[in-house]
Design a protein around this motif. Structure first.
Motif, PDB file in Angstrom:
ATOM      1  N   MET A   1       0.831  -1.186   0.000  1.00 37.68           N
ATOM      2  CA  MET A   1       0.000   0.000   0.000  1.00 37.68           C
ATOM      3  C   MET A   1       0.872   1.245   0.000  1.00 37.68           C
ATOM      4  O   MET A   1       1.452   1.618   1.015  1.00 37.68           O
ATOM      5  CB  MET A   1      -0.929  -0.005   1.225  1.00 37.68           C
ATOM      6  N   GLY A   2       1.009   1.867  -1.131  1.00 32.98           N
ATOM      7  CA  GLY A   2       1.742   3.117  -1.268  1.00 32.98           C
ATOM      8  C   GLY A   2       0.922   4.080  -2.102  1.00 32.98           C
ATOM      9  O   GLY A   2      -0.203   3.802  -2.482  1.00 32.98           O
ATOM     10  N   THR A   3       1.493   5.206  -2.404  1.00 38.80           N
ATOM     11  CA  THR A   3       0.752   6.169  -3.223  1.00 38.80           C
ATOM     12  C   THR A   3       1.574   6.563  -4.439  1.00 38.80           C
ATOM     13  O   THR A   3       1.292   6.116  -5.555  1.00 38.80           O
ATOM     14  CB  THR A   3       0.387   7.420  -2.405  1.00 38.80           C
ATOM     15  N   VAL A   4       2.603   7.365  -4.240  1.00 40.60           N
ATOM     16  CA  VAL A   4       3.356   7.894  -5.376  1.00 40.60           C
ATOM     17  C   VAL A   4       4.132   6.788  -6.080  1.00 40.60           C
ATOM     18  O   VAL A   4       4.034   6.629  -7.310  1.00 40.60           O
ATOM     19  CB  VAL A   4       4.305   9.014  -4.899  1.00 40.60           C
ATOM     20  N   SER A   5       4.902   6.015  -5.345  1.00 41.95           N
ATOM     21  CA  SER A   5       5.740   4.994  -5.973  1.00 41.95           C
ATOM     22  C   SER A   5       4.905   3.914  -6.653  1.00 41.95           C
ATOM     23  O   SER A   5       5.233   3.460  -7.751  1.00 41.95           O
ATOM     24  CB  SER A   5       6.673   4.367  -4.938  1.00 41.95           C
ATOM     25  N   VAL A   6       3.816   3.497  -6.020  1.00 38.77           N
ATOM     26  CA  VAL A   6       2.957   2.472  -6.618  1.00 38.77           C
ATOM     27  C   VAL A   6       2.296   2.993  -7.890  1.00 38.77           C
ATOM     28  O   VAL A   6       2.238   2.304  -8.917  1.00 38.77           O
ATOM     29  CB  VAL A   6       1.900   2.007  -5.593  1.00 38.77           C
ATOM     30  N   MET A   7       1.798   4.211  -7.850  1.00 39.23           N
ATOM     31  CA  MET A   7       1.138   4.781  -9.023  1.00 39.23           C
ATOM     32  C   MET A   7       2.127   4.974 -10.172  1.00 39.23           C
ATOM     33  O   MET A   7       1.792   4.729 -11.336  1.00 39.23           O
ATOM     34  CB  MET A   7       0.470   6.105  -8.651  1.00 39.23           C
ATOM     35  N   LEU A   8       3.336   5.404  -9.865  1.00 36.36           N
ATOM     36  CA  LEU A   8       4.346   5.557 -10.914  1.00 36.36           C
ATOM     37  C   LEU A   8       4.730   4.203 -11.513  1.00 36.36           C
ATOM     38  O   LEU A   8       4.974   4.104 -12.721  1.00 36.36           O
ATOM     39  CB  LEU A   8       5.574   6.263 -10.355  1.00 36.36           C
ATOM     40  N   THR A   9       4.785   3.159 -10.682  1.00 36.74           N
ATOM     41  CA  THR A   9       5.090   1.828 -11.201  1.00 36.74           C
ATOM     42  C   THR A   9       4.017   1.369 -12.175  1.00 36.74           C
ATOM     43  O   THR A   9       4.314   0.862 -13.260  1.00 36.74           O
ATOM     44  CB  THR A   9       5.223   0.823 -10.051  1.00 36.74           C
ATOM     45  N   GLY A  10       2.760   1.525 -11.794  1.00 33.23           N
ATOM     46  CA  GLY A  10       1.682   1.152 -12.703  1.00 33.23           C
ATOM     47  C   GLY A  10       1.670   1.975 -13.969  1.00 33.23           C
ATOM     48  O   GLY A  10       1.435   1.442 -15.068  1.00 33.23           O
ATOM     49  N   ALA A  11       1.932   3.282 -13.848  1.00 35.27           N
ATOM     50  CA  ALA A  11       1.971   4.136 -15.035  1.00 35.27           C
ATOM     51  C   ALA A  11       3.085   3.706 -15.984  1.00 35.27           C
ATOM     52  O   ALA A  11       2.890   3.647 -17.203  1.00 35.27           O
ATOM     53  CB  ALA A  11       2.156   5.591 -14.616  1.00 35.27           C
ATOM     54  N   ALA A  12       4.256   3.387 -15.435  1.00 37.21           N
ATOM     55  CA  ALA A  12       5.367   2.945 -16.273  1.00 37.21           C
ATOM     56  C   ALA A  12       5.039   1.634 -16.980  1.00 37.21           C
ATOM     57  O   ALA A  12       5.335   1.455 -18.174  1.00 37.21           O
ATOM     58  CB  ALA A  12       6.630   2.785 -15.430  1.00 37.21           C
ATOM     59  N   LEU A  13       4.400   0.701 -16.281  1.00 37.64           N
ATOM     60  CA  LEU A  13       4.040  -0.578 -16.895  1.00 37.64           C
ATOM     61  C   LEU A  13       3.067  -0.393 -18.052  1.00 37.64           C
ATOM     62  O   LEU A  13       3.221  -1.006 -19.127  1.00 37.64           O
ATOM     63  CB  LEU A  13       3.432  -1.511 -15.840  1.00 37.64           C
ATOM     64  N   VAL A  14       2.058   0.441 -17.879  1.00 35.36           N
ATOM     65  CA  VAL A  14       1.059   0.619 -18.939  1.00 35.36           C
ATOM     66  C   VAL A  14       1.640   1.403 -20.113  1.00 35.36           C
ATOM     67  O   VAL A  14       1.371   1.085 -21.275  1.00 35.36           O
ATOM     68  CB  VAL A  14      -0.198   1.313 -18.375  1.00 35.36           C
ATOM     69  N   VAL A  15       2.454   2.427 -19.847  1.00 37.41           N
ATOM     70  CA  VAL A  15       3.046   3.196 -20.945  1.00 37.41           C
ATOM     71  C   VAL A  15       3.970   2.311 -21.781  1.00 37.41           C
ATOM     72  O   VAL A  15       3.927   2.328 -23.018  1.00 37.41           O
ATOM     73  CB  VAL A  15       3.795   4.426 -20.397  1.00 37.41           C
ATOM     74  N   VAL A  16       4.808   1.515 -21.121  1.00 38.22           N
ATOM     75  CA  VAL A  16       5.698   0.607 -21.850  1.00 38.22           C
ATOM     76  C   VAL A  16       4.885  -0.446 -22.596  1.00 38.22           C
ATOM     77  O   VAL A  16       5.168  -0.763 -23.770  1.00 38.22           O
ATOM     78  CB  VAL A  16       6.700  -0.048 -20.890  1.00 38.22           C
ATOM     79  N   SER A  17       3.849  -1.007 -21.953  1.00 40.90           N
ATOM     80  CA  SER A  17       3.010  -2.015 -22.603  1.00 40.90           C
ATOM     81  C   SER A  17       2.276  -1.430 -23.811  1.00 40.90           C
ATOM     82  O   SER A  17       2.138  -2.097 -24.847  1.00 40.90           O
ATOM     83  CB  SER A  17       2.001  -2.587 -21.597  1.00 40.90           C
ATOM     84  N   ASP A  18       1.809  -0.196 -23.700  1.00 40.99           N
ATOM     85  CA  ASP A  18       1.111   0.421 -24.828  1.00 40.99           C
ATOM     86  C   ASP A  18       2.074   0.709 -25.979  1.00 40.99           C
ATOM     87  O   ASP A  18       1.682   0.616 -27.151  1.00 40.99           O
ATOM     88  CB  ASP A  18       0.428   1.706 -24.370  1.00 40.99           C
ATOM     89  N   THR A  19       3.307   1.059 -25.677  1.00 42.73           N
ATOM     90  CA  THR A  19       4.296   1.246 -26.739  1.00 42.73           C
ATOM     91  C   THR A  19       4.546  -0.052 -27.479  1.00 42.73           C
ATOM     92  O   THR A  19       4.585  -0.087 -28.729  1.00 42.73           O
ATOM     93  CB  THR A  19       5.612   1.776 -26.145  1.00 42.73           C
ATOM     94  N   VAL A  20       4.699  -1.138 -26.739  1.00 41.85           N
ATOM     95  CA  VAL A  20       4.876  -2.455 -27.365  1.00 41.85           C
ATOM     96  C   VAL A  20       3.625  -2.836 -28.158  1.00 41.85           C
ATOM     97  O   VAL A  20       3.713  -3.393 -29.266  1.00 41.85           O
ATOM     98  CB  VAL A  20       5.188  -3.512 -26.301  1.00 41.85           C
ATOM     99  N   ALA A  21       2.435  -2.531 -27.619  1.00 38.10           N
ATOM    100  CA  ALA A  21       1.193  -2.856 -28.309  1.00 38.10           C
ATOM    101  C   ALA A  21       1.079  -2.113 -29.633  1.00 38.10           C
ATOM    102  O   ALA A  21       0.598  -2.676 -30.643  1.00 38.10           O
ATOM    103  CB  ALA A  21       0.008  -2.527 -27.407  1.00 38.10           C
ATOM    104  N   GLN A  22       1.514  -0.863 -29.678  1.00 37.34           N
ATOM    105  CA  GLN A  22       1.468  -0.118 -30.941  1.00 37.34           C
ATOM    106  C   GLN A  22       2.445  -0.699 -31.959  1.00 37.34           C
ATOM    107  O   GLN A  22       2.140  -0.759 -33.159  1.00 37.34           O
ATOM    108  CB  GLN A  22       1.792   1.350 -30.677  1.00 37.34           C
ATOM    109  N   LEU A  23       3.606  -1.141 -31.491  1.00 38.57           N
ATOM    110  CA  LEU A  23       4.563  -1.756 -32.410  1.00 38.57           C
ATOM    111  C   LEU A  23       4.038  -3.070 -32.972  1.00 38.57           C
ATOM    112  O   LEU A  23       4.299  -3.414 -34.137  1.00 38.57           O
ATOM    113  CB  LEU A  23       5.894  -1.989 -31.698  1.00 38.57           C
ATOM    114  N   LEU A  24       3.273  -3.808 -32.166  1.00 30.18           N
ATOM    115  CA  LEU A  24       2.717  -5.092 -32.601  1.00 30.18           C
ATOM    116  C   LEU A  24       1.328  -4.946 -33.213  1.00 30.18           C
ATOM    117  O   LEU A  24       0.762  -5.953 -33.669  1.00 30.18           O
ATOM    118  CB  LEU A  24       2.648  -6.059 -31.415  1.00 30.18           C
ATOM    119  N   ALA A  25       0.754  -3.746 -33.182  1.00 28.20           N
ATOM    120  CA  ALA A  25      -0.582  -3.472 -33.720  1.00 28.20           C
ATOM    121  C   ALA A  25      -1.647  -4.324 -33.027  1.00 28.20           C
ATOM    122  O   ALA A  25      -2.509  -4.934 -33.671  1.00 28.20           O
ATOM    123  CB  ALA A  25      -0.611  -3.693 -35.226  1.00 28.20           C
TER     124      ALA A  25
END
Length: 375
Positions: free
Chosen positions: A324-348
């Motif tokens: 249970m955190g706030t800033v660090s946990v939210m940044l971790t989730g944001a980084a995971l989704v941004v990286v995943s969405d970049t990979v998703a765009q490359l793979l269409a």
């Protein structure tokens, strides 16, 4: 003999006086917390922040910026990295490039940050609430309940606007949470019963969702299936602004939980002794957690396994004792989704396909690790 004794006693008191004075003037002993801490002091606030947490947050922000800028170069319209930076930082760029970068691709990156932060915070709340790394809304059925509510709203009621989908996701998630909580409560709340009941309820709601999909037309089923894959495409500032407002409200509501839930992890008796109401805290945590899941489900569809993986990854990066955190946990989730969405765009492919693939492997690793520790 008496005068001699008086001289010794006087001499002893005289020599002891500087020792007492020196002890009083010395700095108070410091407490060793086992890790380096950064002291933050203002006129009305004083806090100790782990240095490792600050470094991890800075690294996560860098990952988000690099992955976000990179994702804005991917698409049918070819835009170089230099053009993206000029479009974001200055007006001296072609109007078409600026429209593509700022009006079309920037909202997608911001939505990825928002969705990742909301899902990670929701996962941290439920994992702390259940005291189990498997206690995320993906596993215990709250995400499936929100998905069922949106499917019911879209296909049965015929309401396809963002407001109605958000309401359907919130009602479906809350109804599922109350059902799971009621079925799992038997005198006391057990995290194991909560997870098992949640898996069963999730399977039932998944079957009902499939039954609705086969009962409607092919066009409606395809539309719902596309939304159900979880995608950040075609999202603009019109949807981003209300979603950001809801996220801010949910984060403000979750701030008191950052102190209450770690205490609740020690048990109901300890929490009650420290002035925390277990029942009220659990109810508030469930409402806030479901609200965060509903926010993402209404906007982008179900993006699975971020709520499961992000709190555990953050806990290992920061070496924290609680998910249970706030800033660090939210940044971790944001980084995971941004990286995943970049990979998703490359793979269409939709971003939900990437998160499911990576999250499934993470779930297998997590279960194998728990089994190995028990053996």
């Amino acid at each position: 003999m008496t005068p001699g004794r008086d001289v010794v006693e006087a001499g002893g008191s005289a020599s002891a006086a500087p020792t007492v004075a020196s002890r009083r003037s010395a700095a108070p002993p410091t407490v060793d917390f086992g890790r380096r801490l950064l002291r933050l002091e203002t006129a009305g606030l004083s806090a100790l922040v782990p240095v490792r947490g600050v470094v991890v947050c800075a690294a996560l922000v860098a990952v988000i910026l690099v992955a976000g800028v990179t994702s804005m170069t991917v698409g049918a319209y070819d835009v170089g990295l230099g053009d993206v930076l000029r479009a974001l930082l200055g007006p001296s760029v072609d109007a078409d490039v600026r429209q593509v970068v700022v009006e079309w691709r920037l909202p997608r990156v911001l939505f990825a940050v928002l969705c990742g932060a909301a899902l990670a915070l929701s996962g941290g709340i439920f994992q702390s609430l259940t005291r189990n790394p498997l206690g995320s809304p993906d596993i215990i059925g709250f995400g499936v309940g929100a998905q069922f509510g949106v499917t019911l709203t879209m296909l049965v009621l015929g309401l396809n606007t963002y407001t109605y989908k958000a309401a359907g996701a919130l009602v479906g998630g809350l109804a599922t949470a109350l059902l799971v909580y009621a079925l799992a409560t038997k005198g006391s709340v057990s995290s194991f019963r909560l997870i098992i009941v949640g898996i069963g309820v999730s399977a039932g709601l998944g079957s009902l969702t499939s039954w609705i999909l086969v009962s409607v037309s092919v066009e409606e089923a395809m539309m719902a299936a596309t939304w159900g894959a979880g995608s950040l495409a075609s999202l603009g500032f019109d949807q981003l602004v209300p979603a950001a407002v809801v996220l801010v409200v949910a984060v403000l509501a979750a701030l008191p939980l950052t102190r209450a839930l770690p205490v609740l992890e020690m048990g109901d008796d300890a929490a009650t002794a420290l002035g925390i109401s277990p029942g009220r805290t659990r109810l508030g945590a469930m409402v806030v957690g479901v609200l965060l899941v509903a926010l993402v489900t209404a906007a982008a569809g179900p993006i699975s396994f971020i709520a499961l993986a992000a709190p555990q990854i953050c806990q290992r990066l920061t070496r924290s004792s609680t998910p249970m955190g706030t800033v660090s946990v939210m940044l971790t989730g944001a980084a995971l989704v941004v990286v995943s969405d970049t990979v998703a765009q490359l793979l269409a492919v939709p971003v939900g396909v990437v998160t499911v693939s990576v999250g499934g492997l993470y779930l297998v690793w997590l279960l194998a690790g728990q089994y190995a520790r028990r053996v």
